[in-house]
Each structure stands twice: as structure tokens, then as C-alpha cells.
Design an enzyme around this catalytic site. Sequence first.
Site, mmCIF file in Angstrom:
data_model
loop_
_atom_site.group_PDB
_atom_site.id
_atom_site.type_symbol
_atom_site.label_atom_id
_atom_site.label_comp_id
_atom_site.label_asym_id
_atom_site.label_seq_id
_atom_site.Cartn_x
_atom_site.Cartn_y
_atom_site.Cartn_z
ATOM 1 N N TYR A 29 0.844 -1.201 0.000
ATOM 2 C CA TYR A 29 0.000 0.000 0.000
ATOM 3 C C TYR A 29 0.879 1.250 0.000
ATOM 4 O O TYR A 29 0.607 2.217 -0.720
ATOM 5 C CB TYR A 29 -0.931 -0.009 1.224
ATOM 6 C CG TYR A 29 -1.713 1.269 1.383
ATOM 7 C CD1 TYR A 29 -2.694 1.627 0.455
ATOM 8 C CD2 TYR A 29 -1.454 2.148 2.430
ATOM 9 C CE1 TYR A 29 -3.398 2.828 0.586
ATOM 10 C CE2 TYR A 29 -2.152 3.332 2.573
ATOM 11 C CZ TYR A 29 -3.114 3.668 1.651
ATOM 12 O OH TYR A 29 -3.801 4.849 1.779
ATOM 13 N N SER A 111 -2.922 13.316 8.000
ATOM 14 C CA SER A 111 -3.923 13.049 6.965
ATOM 15 C C SER A 111 -5.345 12.983 7.515
ATOM 16 O O SER A 111 -5.557 12.561 8.651
ATOM 17 C CB SER A 111 -3.583 11.703 6.305
ATOM 18 O OG SER A 111 -4.669 11.204 5.581
ATOM 19 N N GLN A 132 -4.303 17.883 6.778
ATOM 20 C CA GLN A 132 -4.670 17.649 5.369
ATOM 21 C C GLN A 132 -6.142 17.308 5.260
ATOM 22 O O GLN A 132 -6.662 16.473 6.001
ATOM 23 C CB GLN A 132 -3.818 16.518 4.793
ATOM 24 C CG GLN A 132 -4.149 16.177 3.341
ATOM 25 C CD GLN A 132 -5.137 15.028 3.206
ATOM 26 O OE1 GLN A 132 -5.092 14.092 4.005
ATOM 27 N NE2 GLN A 132 -6.033 15.087 2.227
ATOM 28 N N TYR A 134 -9.391 16.107 2.752
ATOM 29 C CA TYR A 134 -10.051 15.650 1.530
ATOM 30 C C TYR A 134 -11.482 16.173 1.614
ATOM 31 O O TYR A 134 -12.105 16.091 2.678
ATOM 32 C CB TYR A 134 -10.109 14.121 1.471
ATOM 33 C CG TYR A 134 -8.841 13.437 1.030
ATOM 34 C CD1 TYR A 134 -8.204 13.773 -0.161
ATOM 35 C CD2 TYR A 134 -8.296 12.408 1.798
ATOM 36 C CE1 TYR A 134 -7.053 13.109 -0.569
ATOM 37 C CE2 TYR A 134 -7.148 11.742 1.393
ATOM 38 C CZ TYR A 134 -6.531 12.102 0.204
ATOM 39 O OH TYR A 134 -5.392 11.445 -0.199
ATOM 40 N N THR A 160 -6.050 18.701 -0.433
ATOM 41 C CA THR A 160 -5.598 17.833 -1.525
ATOM 42 C C THR A 160 -6.669 17.773 -2.605
ATOM 43 O O THR A 160 -7.821 17.415 -2.330
ATOM 44 C CB THR A 160 -5.284 16.428 -0.978
ATOM 45 O OG1 THR A 160 -4.272 16.561 0.016
ATOM 46 C CG2 THR A 160 -4.794 15.498 -2.072
ATOM 47 N N ARG A 169 -4.959 1.067 -8.159
ATOM 48 C CA ARG A 169 -3.715 0.550 -7.569
ATOM 49 C C ARG A 169 -3.800 -0.970 -7.506
ATOM 50 O O ARG A 169 -4.455 -1.536 -6.640
ATOM 51 C CB ARG A 169 -3.509 1.155 -6.195
ATOM 52 C CG ARG A 169 -3.579 2.689 -6.289
ATOM 53 C CD ARG A 169 -3.257 3.404 -5.032
ATOM 54 N NE ARG A 169 -3.597 4.817 -5.178
ATOM 55 C CZ ARG A 169 -3.999 5.589 -4.186
ATOM 56 N NH1 ARG A 169 -4.078 5.109 -2.965
ATOM 57 N NH2 ARG A 169 -4.304 6.845 -4.410
ATOM 58 N N HIS A 282 0.627 12.949 -6.383
ATOM 59 C CA HIS A 282 0.246 12.011 -5.326
ATOM 60 C C HIS A 282 1.230 10.826 -5.283
ATOM 61 O O HIS A 282 0.844 9.696 -5.013
ATOM 62 C CB HIS A 282 -1.185 11.515 -5.570
ATOM 63 C CG HIS A 282 -2.000 11.345 -4.316
ATOM 64 N ND1 HIS A 282 -2.884 12.293 -3.853
ATOM 65 C CD2 HIS A 282 -2.080 10.315 -3.426
ATOM 66 C CE1 HIS A 282 -3.477 11.850 -2.752
ATOM 67 N NE2 HIS A 282 -3.001 10.661 -2.461
ATOM 68 N N ARG A 285 0.293 7.858 -7.617
ATOM 69 C CA ARG A 285 -0.769 6.958 -7.135
ATOM 70 C C ARG A 285 -2.115 7.291 -7.763
ATOM 71 O O ARG A 285 -3.100 6.627 -7.485
ATOM 72 C CB ARG A 285 -0.889 7.059 -5.610
ATOM 73 C CG ARG A 285 0.348 6.588 -4.898
ATOM 74 C CD ARG A 285 0.394 7.051 -3.459
ATOM 75 N NE ARG A 285 -0.481 6.338 -2.567
ATOM 76 C CZ ARG A 285 -0.206 5.180 -1.983
ATOM 77 N NH1 ARG A 285 0.931 4.589 -2.249
ATOM 78 N NH2 ARG A 285 -1.051 4.618 -1.151
HETATM 79 C C1 FNR Z 1 -0.206 9.231 0.268
HETATM 80 N N1 FNR Z 1 -0.553 10.519 -0.112
HETATM 81 C C2 FNR Z 1 -1.600 11.147 0.519
HETATM 82 N N2 FNR Z 1 -1.887 12.457 0.237
HETATM 83 C C3 FNR Z 1 -2.875 13.095 0.902
HETATM 84 O O1 FNR Z 1 -3.097 14.269 0.640
HETATM 85 N N3 FNR Z 1 -3.617 12.429 1.845
HETATM 86 C C4 FNR Z 1 -3.407 11.134 2.172
HETATM 87 O O2 FNR Z 1 -4.086 10.565 3.032
HETATM 88 C C5 FNR Z 1 -2.382 10.452 1.476
HETATM 89 N N4 FNR Z 1 -2.126 9.134 1.733
HETATM 90 C C6 FNR Z 1 -1.020 8.536 1.195
HETATM 91 C C7 FNR Z 1 -0.679 7.238 1.591
HETATM 92 C C8 FNR Z 1 0.487 6.667 1.123
HETATM 93 C C9 FNR Z 1 0.873 5.304 1.608
HETATM 94 C C10 FNR Z 1 1.330 7.372 0.222
HETATM 95 C C11 FNR Z 1 2.617 6.779 -0.284
HETATM 96 C C12 FNR Z 1 0.967 8.630 -0.205
HETATM 97 C C13 FNR Z 1 0.304 11.273 -1.054
HETATM 98 C C14 FNR Z 1 1.454 11.970 -0.295
HETATM 99 O O3 FNR Z 1 0.962 13.033 0.470
HETATM 100 C C15 FNR Z 1 2.501 12.549 -1.251
HETATM 101 O O4 FNR Z 1 1.894 13.343 -2.220
HETATM 102 C C16 FNR Z 1 3.318 11.456 -1.947
HETATM 103 O O5 FNR Z 1 3.611 10.396 -1.067
HETATM 104 C C17 FNR Z 1 4.621 12.060 -2.449
HETATM 105 O O6 FNR Z 1 5.352 11.125 -3.167
HETATM 106 P P1 FNR Z 1 6.561 10.274 -2.547
HETATM 107 O O7 FNR Z 1 7.377 11.183 -1.655
HETATM 108 O O8 FNR Z 1 5.923 9.174 -1.777
HETATM 109 O O9 FNR Z 1 7.269 9.818 -3.771
#
Ligand code: FNR
Length: 389
Positions: A29, A111, A132, A134, A160, A169, A282, A285
Site C-alpha cells: 500500500y 492526513s 490535510q 479531503y 488535496t 492501484r 500524489h 498513485r
Molecule cells: C499518500 N498521499 C496522501 N496524500 C494526501 O493528501 N492524503 C493522504 O491521506 C495520502 N495518503 C497517502 C498514503 C500513502 C501510503 C502514500 C505513499 C501517499 C500522497 C502523499 O501526500 C505525497 O503526495 C506522496 O507520497 C509524495 O510522493 P513520494 O514522496 O511518496 O514519492
Amino acid sequence: MGTWNVIPVTTADYRRLAEKRLPRFLFDYIDGGSGDEISMGRNVSDLREIRLEQRVMRDVAEVTTRSTLMGEPVAMPLALAPVGLAGMYRRRGEAQAARGANRAGVPFATSTVGICPVDEVAGAAATPPWFQLYMLRDRGIVHAMLDRASQAGCTTLVFTVDLPVTGKRYRDDRNGMLGGGLRGKLAKAWQLASRPRWLWDVGIHGKPHDFGNLRGVVSGVNDLNAFKTFIDSQFDPSVTWSDIEQVRKRWKGKLLVKGVMCAEDAISALNSGADGVVVSNHGGRQIDGVASTISKLPVVAEAVDRRAEVYLDSGIRSGTDVVKAVALGANGVLIGRPWAYALAARGEQGVVDLLEVLRLEMANTMALMGVNRLQDLKPGMLETRGVCT
Ligand code: FNR
């Protein structure tokens, strides 16, 4: 790397330790992206493609990585990105990571879908987290969360905007992360049973396992099907910029809009009252096939033209990557997976140690480029052929 007596140093080291410690579905995940993970890979590879200028004999005795982000003084221009479910990676994970970030002198963003509620996170460290958000269909829940974040002392809201629907995914589908029927349940049970250290730390001592900010709205994480139903029914795909204006009216602190990838969206965010934007996909993702974030940073920074702060996330793995982003116009960066791996591997201390490695590497890279201050990092010091548009 990989034996118990070797000290983890880089993001890749913590990643390997996290893989050993976490049940497979949780590691995937964190580690995975959407589709064929093309954008996820490109975020990292494009950063690696950029070459730095080596300059010598320039008196680099006074190198400093200190800066400010959203008006707060920081030890380096980096914040911990919001990452959902962190309390499932390590016991009360958001609280531990917030303490680690605080010790390292950088902000922690918590988050909407964290395990620890925002007040627990705020109570864990001297400096309250960024919160953060949503957008949910039920604006009553949104307003209650904003009020709670504000009462907890949060001064920056990260809104976000790149998740009107969740990206595809496939690792999560394969692991039965969300649903998967009886086979999914059996697979998860097997993965849990093979990780006794995790079971002891998080499974037994990390309770309650629910979404702290959504308590009473969605049931605990043990029922991930209910979580999926909640996301499908509550994440609001009809959100537009006018909704941000409403949040702006209600939120008295700073507002950072996370998830813009082009100049027009950055301008719309500013027109809706944002104090800053995060160039983010993101972490690869969401849409698979979208450009890397570093390739889009220069056009966004140019459009914003210092009227607001510009951050970059997705793909940052080292202090050198931070230097590259700052040179291309970012006020700072966010890291997601790197801190999640470090937390899973070594808890609060892992986060502190990783952040120290990143900070020292930033300072080292600046010194070897002949630069003492972040403001002196300029695009002309990089070769970005084939990367930046
Ligand atoms: C996220 N990201 C994310 N963003 C957000 O705004 N709320 C969230 O709850 C989450 N949850 C989340 C879970 C996991 C497991 C990951 C890996 C990412 C996105 C996160 O804030 C961010 O944009 C990315 O992780 C940045 O990329 P890198 O540093 O992981 O490459």
C-alpha cells in the site's frame, strides 16, 4: 543491507527494513502506485537524470539549510507529506512521526485518513501538525474536522485536490487490501501471522485501529470494506474551485493546495485564496502516465511568480533531490514514502535519523556546488535536458 546489525542510512535502506517488518498488503500500500507505476517511477528517475554544477574555491564555510515554510522557521525546506493509515505502520504512527519531525525541526502534515486523531497528533509534539483535508460530500463532517484541527492548534491546511476518485492501484487489488472476498481475508491473515513484531507493536499495542478524524463516521480499519464504501460514497468527485473558496472563508490559517501539475491550475488555486501550491501527482498513485512533478515545477513556479509559495513532492528520496527542486524554483518539498518507510522500520527514531541524513546531504551538496544559501540555488546550476518542459 538487510541484516539486523547494519545501520540504515538512505531511503532505500529504510524501504528494505519496512518490507521485512510490515505485512505484505501494508508494505505494498505504501510502496505501490497506480496502473503500471510508470509515473511513480518517472518521478524518481527524472530527478536522478538532472545533473548538478560543481563549483570550487568559493568559501562554503557558512552553508545553511535553514528556511521558512508557510511562515514557520524550519531546519531545512522539507515537510512530511500527509500519508493515510500511518498508525498501522507503527504503534500510534502519526504521533511518533510528528514527534520525529518536530525533533528534526520540520513540519508534519497529518492526513484526513490518519489513525490518530488530529488532537492526539498535536498533543504528541511541541509544534502542532499541518492538517490535510479531503473534501467529503457531507460538508458537516468537513466543517467539524476543520474546527477540530483549528482547536488542536493547526495553522496550515493542506487541501488535496488530486483525488476526486481513487487511482487504480493493482497491488492493493492483488493483496485484497480493500475487499477481495474470502481469498483476500485469508491472504491478509497469512501475511499478518508472518509478521509477529508488527503484530505485537501495532496489532496488539497500537489500538484503537480506527480513523481518528472520522470516528463515528466510518468504522475501524479492521473493516476495510466499510472504509472503501465510505470513500466511494463520501469522497466528492464534484468538487470545484468554488469549494476551495468556501473552505478559505472558514479556515483562518494558511492554505496550501496540493496536487496541481500545470500553470492554469496553480493560478486558479491562487485566485481561490491559496497561500501556496504543491506540485504533486500524489506520488504516482493517481493517473498513471502523468508527467513527473520535477518536469512541471519550472512552469508552475514561473506562473506563480513568487506571489505564493511553491512546493514539490513525489519522487524526493535524497537531500540532493531537495537541492534540485529548490534550484528549479520550489520553496520546499514534501516527502511521503521516505518517512513512512523510516517510521515502519524504526519508529520515531527512524524518522529523526532519516531526516538528519537528508539535511546533511543537502548541506553537503550545496557546499560542493559552491552555494551557502538556498536563495543562491538557481536553475542555471542544473542541466535538465530531456526532463523539464
Ligand atoms: C499518500 N498521499 C496522501 N496524500 C494526501 O493528501 N492524503 C493522504 O491521506 C495520502 N495518503 C497517502 C498514503 C500513502 C501510503 C502514500 C505513499 C501517499 C500522497 C502523499 O501526500 C505525497 O503526495 C506522496 O507520497 C509524495 O510522493 P513520494 O514522496 O511518496 O514519492
